[in-house]
Design an enzyme around this catalytic site. Structure first.
Site, short mmCIF file in Angstrom:
data_model
loop_
_atom_site.label_atom_id
_atom_site.label_comp_id
_atom_site.label_asym_id
_atom_site.label_seq_id
_atom_site.Cartn_x
_atom_site.Cartn_y
_atom_site.Cartn_z
CB SER A 139 -0.87 0.00 1.26
OG SER A 139 -1.42 1.27 1.51
CE1 TYR A 153 -4.43 -1.94 5.13
CE2 TYR A 153 -3.40 0.17 4.60
CZ TYR A 153 -4.02 -1.00 4.20
OH TYR A 153 -4.22 -1.24 2.86
N1 LIG Z 1 -8.47 -0.25 -2.06
C1 LIG Z 1 -7.40 0.49 -1.79
O1 LIG Z 1 -7.42 1.72 -1.95
C2 LIG Z 1 -6.14 -0.16 -1.31
C3 LIG Z 1 -5.01 0.65 -1.16
C4 LIG Z 1 -3.82 0.06 -0.75
C5 LIG Z 1 -3.76 -1.29 -0.50
N2 LIG Z 1 -4.88 -2.05 -0.62
C6 LIG Z 1 -4.76 -3.48 -0.32
O2 LIG Z 1 -5.40 -4.24 -1.33
C7 LIG Z 1 -5.85 -5.47 -0.80
C8 LIG Z 1 -7.31 -5.68 -1.18
O3 LIG Z 1 -8.07 -4.66 -0.55
P1 LIG Z 1 -9.48 -4.13 -1.09
O4 LIG Z 1 -9.39 -2.67 -1.13
O5 LIG Z 1 -9.88 -4.90 -2.29
O6 LIG Z 1 -10.39 -4.52 0.16
P2 LIG Z 1 -11.84 -5.22 0.26
O7 LIG Z 1 -12.72 -4.74 -0.84
O8 LIG Z 1 -12.26 -5.02 1.66
O9 LIG Z 1 -11.49 -6.76 0.00
C9 LIG Z 1 -10.68 -7.45 0.90
C10 LIG Z 1 -10.59 -8.91 0.50
O10 LIG Z 1 -9.76 -9.57 1.45
C11 LIG Z 1 -10.44 -10.71 1.92
N3 LIG Z 1 -10.09 -11.01 3.31
C12 LIG Z 1 -10.12 -10.21 4.40
N4 LIG Z 1 -9.80 -10.90 5.50
C13 LIG Z 1 -9.56 -12.18 5.10
C14 LIG Z 1 -9.21 -13.38 5.78
N5 LIG Z 1 -9.04 -13.42 7.11
N6 LIG Z 1 -9.04 -14.50 5.05
C15 LIG Z 1 -9.22 -14.48 3.71
N7 LIG Z 1 -9.57 -13.40 3.02
C16 LIG Z 1 -9.74 -12.26 3.72
C17 LIG Z 1 -11.92 -10.43 1.78
O11 LIG Z 1 -12.62 -11.65 1.57
P3 LIG Z 1 -13.61 -12.37 2.62
O12 LIG Z 1 -14.14 -11.30 3.54
O13 LIG Z 1 -14.65 -12.99 1.75
O14 LIG Z 1 -12.75 -13.37 3.29
C18 LIG Z 1 -11.93 -9.59 0.48
O15 LIG Z 1 -12.02 -10.44 -0.63
C19 LIG Z 1 -5.61 -5.41 0.71
O16 LIG Z 1 -4.42 -6.08 1.04
C20 LIG Z 1 -5.44 -3.91 0.96
O17 LIG Z 1 -4.66 -3.64 2.10
C21 LIG Z 1 -6.06 -1.52 -1.01
#
Ligand SMILES: NC(=O)c1ccc[n+]([C@@H]2O[C@H](COP(=O)([O-])OP(=O)(O)OC[C@H]3O[C@@H](n4cnc5c(N)ncnc54)[C@H](OP(=O)(O)O)[C@@H]3O)[C@@H](O)[C@H]2O)c1
Length: 252
Positions: A139, A153
């Site tokens: 991130s 985080y």
């Molecule tokens: N969106 C952004 O702006 C952004 C920026 C920087 C980094 N990121 C990173 O990108 C990645 C994806 O984030 P996102 O924005 O797509 O978030 P999101 O929409 O909340 O999706 C998160 C995903 O992670 C899964 N997850 C969470 N806890 C889990 C667990 N204990 N076991 C297995 N799966 C789990 C969830 O699936 P289930 O709940 O179905 O298990 C979901 O599919 C993360 O690592 C986040 O830190 C995102």
């Protein structure tokens, strides 16, 4: 055509990576806790790209034995894995020392120890295959220690980037380094479930489709690391890293 495992594929960036990789002709191994969401994405891909193969499995990355079992089971089902995208994560948090240890611990366990288990399982497979591509989703918050709800985080995201960098350093100059590649992505604000509350509050937020297009393009190029989307984040990265505290506090 590659066979790509994506964790956290039930929502947000993981689900959109699955859609875009399928459109680019790759087969998929998708996992998360919400399997009904995975089945929906599988059905959507089957309708649009009937020639693609999509395997799904339930996985809680905090169940470390299950991480190894599910990853190895995907290899048994697909024959090989070319890429593993360590993407599952969450953004819960509270300022340290304010009674929020449960939320901070959940984030630390999922984003770091869960990612460690996934990386161990992926590298085990890649060492056996003598080939593979490890992709770690860090991130922009990894660039600097951040305050309040972001402290834990940001620390987990810096930690996973260092895991990847450590592996890359180990492989450098060795025969395995020619066939096992490591990519770290530093996403900025990309619309997803995780930042539902942030949407609208920053002009830097991009749509899921646009943000993930930049991620998929960087992954396909096997870059060592990339801020995604590149603008404005690759310009802001050195500023976030080196700005004196008074300036940093005005920026975040
Ligand atoms: N969106 C952004 O702006 C952004 C920026 C920087 C980094 N990121 C990173 O990108 C990645 C994806 O984030 P996102 O924005 O797509 O978030 P999101 O929409 O909340 O999706 C998160 C995903 O992670 C899964 N997850 C969470 N806890 C889990 C667990 N204990 N076991 C297995 N799966 C789990 C969830 O699936 P289930 O709940 O179905 O298990 C979901 O599919 C993360 O690592 C986040 O830190 C995102």
């Amino acid at each position: 055509m590659s066979k790509i495992l994506i964790t956290g594929a039930s929502a947000g960036l993981g689900a959109e990576m699955a859609r875009q990789f399928a459109a680019r002709g790759h087969d998929l191994a998708l996992c998360a806790r919400r399997t009904e969401r995975l089945e929906e994405i599988k059905a959507e891909i089957a309708e649009r790209h009937p020639e693609r193969r999509v395997e799904v499995a339930a996985l809680d990355v905090n169940d470390h034995d299950q991480v190894f079992e599910v990853f190895h089971d995907f290899v048994a089902r697909l024959g090989t894995l070319d890429k593993v995208v360590v993407n599952a994560g969450l953004g819960k948090g509270a300022p340290l020392g304010t009674g929020g240890f449960a939320a901070n611990k959940e984030t630390a366990m999922t984003n770091f120890v869960g990612a460690l288990a996934q990386t161990e399982a992926a590298m085990e497979i890649f060492r056996a295959q003598q080939a593979g591509h490890l992709v770690i989703i860090s991130s922009m918050s990894a660039m600097r220690g951040l305050p309040k709800t972001m402290t834990t985080y940001a620390a987990t995201k810096a930690a996973v980037a260092h895991l990847a960098e450590g592996i890359r350093t180990e492989l450098h100059g060795r025969p395995l380094g020619k066939t096992v590649k490591v990519t770290v992505l530093y996403p900025g604000y990309i619309a997803s479930e995780m930042n539902d509350g942030v949407e609208g509050s920053t002009p830097l937020m991009v749509s899921t489709e646009k943000g993930v297009r930049a991620m998929v393009s960087a992954i396909e190029k096997q870059v060592a690391d990339a801020c995604v989307p590149p603008l404005p984040w690759s310009v802001l990265a050195p500023v976030l890293k080196h700005a004196p505290l008074p300036l940093l506090k005005r920026l975040i």
